[in-house]
Scaffold this active site. Structure first.
Site, mmCIF file in Angstrom:
data_model
loop_
_atom_site.group_PDB
_atom_site.id
_atom_site.type_symbol
_atom_site.label_atom_id
_atom_site.label_comp_id
_atom_site.label_asym_id
_atom_site.label_seq_id
_atom_site.Cartn_x
_atom_site.Cartn_y
_atom_site.Cartn_z
ATOM 1 N N GLY B 254 0.809 -1.214 0.000
ATOM 2 C CA GLY B 254 0.000 0.000 0.000
ATOM 3 C C GLY B 254 0.841 1.262 0.000
ATOM 4 O O GLY B 254 1.978 1.277 -0.475
ATOM 5 N N SER B 255 0.268 2.311 0.606
ATOM 6 C CA SER B 255 0.822 3.663 0.445
ATOM 7 C C SER B 255 2.235 3.861 0.961
ATOM 8 O O SER B 255 2.846 4.874 0.641
ATOM 9 C CB SER B 255 -0.084 4.671 1.140
ATOM 10 O OG SER B 255 -1.387 4.538 0.664
ATOM 11 N N VAL B 256 2.779 2.939 1.772
ATOM 12 C CA VAL B 256 4.172 3.128 2.176
ATOM 13 C C VAL B 256 5.072 3.171 0.940
ATOM 14 O O VAL B 256 6.153 3.737 0.976
ATOM 15 C CB VAL B 256 4.675 2.039 3.162
ATOM 16 C CG1 VAL B 256 4.083 2.235 4.524
ATOM 17 C CG2 VAL B 256 4.392 0.659 2.645
ATOM 18 N N PHE B 257 4.587 2.592 -0.162
ATOM 19 C CA PHE B 257 5.363 2.616 -1.403
ATOM 20 C C PHE B 257 5.538 4.017 -1.957
ATOM 21 O O PHE B 257 6.407 4.250 -2.791
ATOM 22 C CB PHE B 257 4.703 1.710 -2.448
ATOM 23 C CG PHE B 257 5.424 0.423 -2.650
ATOM 24 C CD1 PHE B 257 5.387 -0.556 -1.679
ATOM 25 C CD2 PHE B 257 6.173 0.192 -3.796
ATOM 26 C CE1 PHE B 257 6.070 -1.743 -1.842
ATOM 27 C CE2 PHE B 257 6.859 -0.991 -3.966
ATOM 28 C CZ PHE B 257 6.810 -1.964 -2.993
ATOM 29 N N LYS B 258 4.683 4.945 -1.506
ATOM 30 C CA LYS B 258 4.837 6.333 -1.989
ATOM 31 C C LYS B 258 6.179 6.902 -1.570
ATOM 32 O O LYS B 258 6.684 7.835 -2.188
ATOM 33 C CB LYS B 258 3.686 7.196 -1.477
ATOM 34 C CG LYS B 258 2.402 6.907 -2.215
ATOM 35 C CD LYS B 258 1.205 7.605 -1.611
ATOM 36 C CE LYS B 258 -0.068 7.008 -2.190
ATOM 37 N NZ LYS B 258 -1.207 7.148 -1.307
#
Lengths: 115, 527
Positions: B254-258
């Site tokens: 999820g958004s930790v990949f941002k």
């Protein structure tokens, strides 16, 4: 003459045989002692291992924490309780407290109970 | 002639006597006290010398069928002392003959004396080493466990068997036990596991996992994955549900990949923190729609895309990089290949079969590429330590060694900018609840929808928080992941990462900060 020499040699031989027997006997006793001591060392090593295991079992962080909560009136250190020495003024020393530190726990040295 | 013959005979006999004498001494002098048929393993210590695994001696009961008088009686009597022994099975094995039938292992001294009191001929004991883990489940996934013959099955235990050169006589103990020291800090490990247990319970999650790493040396200070097992009861480790999710579970994070997407555009020089991305409208592409969870419906700066966790913004950044550069950047950080540590290679990441425009857009916000959490943490190290890729390790290593062995993959300026927005995200973004007073935490939330029956479900979530502290002098990385946390009353009905994974990290940092000797600073708390 020859007879005298022969008697001397026979006596010498018997004496030597006795000494050798004696030495061998002592050596055997010492050997047994070595075995016994080695076994003893092994036993001691094993009990050290058991005691070390027990020591670390008793020093498990969860147990220390539980005991600390039960018997010590300490709580985990709060960031407010830590100040850098350079930031402490002479005035603070005279008062015996530092402005950032809040009232209750300034006197007792507080250690993190969780470690 | 006869004289010579006699002389030779005497010399021969004399020589033989001397050799007898030596042989006899040699035999008894050798007196090695051989007690064991199992391997004696070195003790495993944590970085401060606290014992994590050791060997103690235990007795194994066996029978010699040749000497046994009455098999039935013996079997029944033994079973009366050792209830776990199966009478029928034992009787069968005794009747089968031979000279050695193993009956039971790891007997206590009391059981041993009870067996002696049976007075049965044909029974005997051999002594074997048995592995004990005094801290139990606390460090189980790192330390691993051994089989009944004391051979390493998993974790560091297995690694030690493969690398016997690691073992050295400990200078700290007078008897000089063989020891292996690993990078774990038992205090930190305990806090991590305990907070994960609390979080798992509070948020009713199916599983929880976390890791604490030193950003410069790459050492893993703590790693936990719940549910775990007690290595003293090795049968528990067989349960599939107790696998080490940090290393062997792959997830769409999820958004930790941002973190990687934003670092990518910054490092390639495509954007600054103030570059604007239009996030007014959702993106429609190939039958898919990319929405924003915290929709602001306006144009956002790079920093805002990060702290408001805008999927639209992240997708646009990835498109700006292009498929090839995006993939190359993730590859450079090590997200596309398994990460190898002393625990063995991690599970291989699951890449899209055809990496196309849509994949690049979704991977920008952490969907469509599954990685192991440890890999995610390892790949974040260069982003927070000034741009140096460090190999994660479970063996002690100094920060200088870690930095010297690593290689530059990012510009130092990218790392500085990332730390700034990670801190901003905790001060005023989605990670507010991760703040630990005085410890300047910075981080990124991630809430991923899990695939249930082939489609993304908005009720089965995987939440995570990837953080670093203190952000003005980065030292430690903390990653926490919760599998399917529920909407509980304590989080006012939210199940997103900002409400469960983030506060868990905050609590962990507040407790491990003092253990790790990080100087708290209150004046920069709001920076």
């Amino acid at each position: 003459m020859l007879r005298f020499v022969n008697i001397c040699l026979v006596l010498g031989l018997m004496a030597l045989a006795y000494v050798i027997y004696q030495v061998k006997y002592e050596a055997r006793v010492l050997d047994e002692q070595i075995v016994a001591l080695n076994k003893h060392i092994d036993d001691e090593r094993d009990s050290i291992a058991v005691l070390r295991a027990e020591w670390s079992l008793l020093n498990r962080p969860e147990r220390i924490e539980r005991l600390a909560k039960k018997y010590l009136k300490l709580e985990p250190v709060r960031p407010q309780q830590l100040v850098i020495l350079d930031e402490v003024t002479d005035h603070d020393f005279e008062r015996g407290s530092v402005p950032e530190a809040s009232a209750p726990a300034t006197t007792a040295p507080v250690k993190a109970a969780s470690n | 002639m006869a004289c010579l013959g006699f002389a030779i005979a005497f010399v021969l006999i004399g020589g033989r006597l001397v050799s007898f004498g030596f042989a006899a001494t040699g035999k008894s002098g050798g007196g090695a006290y051989d007690i064991s048929t199992t391997i004696h393993r070195p003790d495993i210590l944590d970085r401060h010398g606290r014992l994590l695994a050791t060997d103690i001696r235990g007795a194994t009961l066996y029978a010699d069928p040749k000497k046994v008088i009455d098999c039935d009686e013996l079997a029944e009597q033994v079973a009366s002392v050792l209830p776990e022994v199966n009478v029928d099975n034992l009787r069968k094995r005794l009747k089968a003959g031979g000279r050695f039938v193993r009956i039971a292992r790891e007997l206590t001294p009391t059981q041993q004396s009870e067996i002696y009191e049976l007075g049965q001929p044909g029974l005997g004991f051999i002594e074997e080493y048995r592995r004990v883990y005094p801290v139990g489940a606390t460090a189980s996934h790192v330390v691993g466990l051994v089989d009944v013959d004391n051979r390493g099955l998993s974790g560091i235990e297995k690694f030690i068997d493969e690398n016997p050169q690691l073992t050295m006589a400990s200078p700290e103990t007078p008897s000089g036990e063989d020891t292996v020291t690993i990078s774990l800090d038992l205090g930190v490990q305990y806090v991590l596991r305990e907070e994960l247990m609390k979080a798992k319970k509070t948020f009713e999650a199916k599983a929880a996992a976390g890791v604490v790493m030193d950003v410069h040396s790459g050492e893993v200070l703590a790693l936990a994955s719940l549910p775990d097992y007690d290595p003293n009861h090795r049968e528990q480790a067989l349960d599939k549900n107790r696998l080490n999710r940090m290393v062997f579970g792959t997830y769409e994070m999820g958004s930790v990949f941002k973190v990687f997407t934003v670092a990518g555009v910054l490092d390639l020089g495509l954007a600054s923190l103030n570059t604007r991305y239009d996030a007014t409208n959702p993106i429609h592409y190939g039958g898919f729609t990319i929405h924003d969870f915290h929709g602001l419906h306006r144009s956002l700066t790079t920093a805002e895309v990060f702290i408001h966790s805008s999927n639209i913004g992240a997708a646009k950044m990835a498109l700006q990089m292009g498929i090839d550069r995006h993939r190359a950047f993730l590859k450079k950080l090590g997200l596309l290949t398994p990460v190898t540590t002393e625990l063995g290679p991690s599970a291989a990441p699951i890449l899209p079969p055809h990496w196309e425009k849509l994949n690049t857009m979704t991977i920008a916000f952490g969907h469509g590429l599954s990685v192991t959490p440890l890999q995610l943490a390892a790949s974040t190290l260069p982003i927070v330590n000034g741009g140096i890729a460090v190999q994660p390790t479970f063996l002690p290593r100094t920060r200088e060694e870690g930095m010297a062995e690593g290689h530059h993959v990012l510009k130092a300026s990218t790392s500085a900018a990332m730390l700034k927005i990670m801190r901003m995200n905790v001060v005023k973004g989605t990670g507010r609840r991760a703040n630990a007073e005085g410890y300047r935490v910075g981080g990124k939330t991630g809430t991923a929808e899990k695939v249930v029956h082939g489609r993304y479900s908005n009720s089965a979530l995987l939440t995570s928080f990837l953080s670093v502290f203190p952000t003005d002098d980065p030292q430690y990385l903390v990653l926490v992941m919760l599998d399917e946390p529920q909407r509980v009353a304590a989080t006012r009905g939210y199940a997103t990462a900002g409400w469960n994974a983030a506060p868990t990290v905050g609590k962990i940092v507040a407790r491990i900060g003092p253990i790790l000797g990080v100087q708290p600073k209150l004046d920069v708390a709001a920076r």
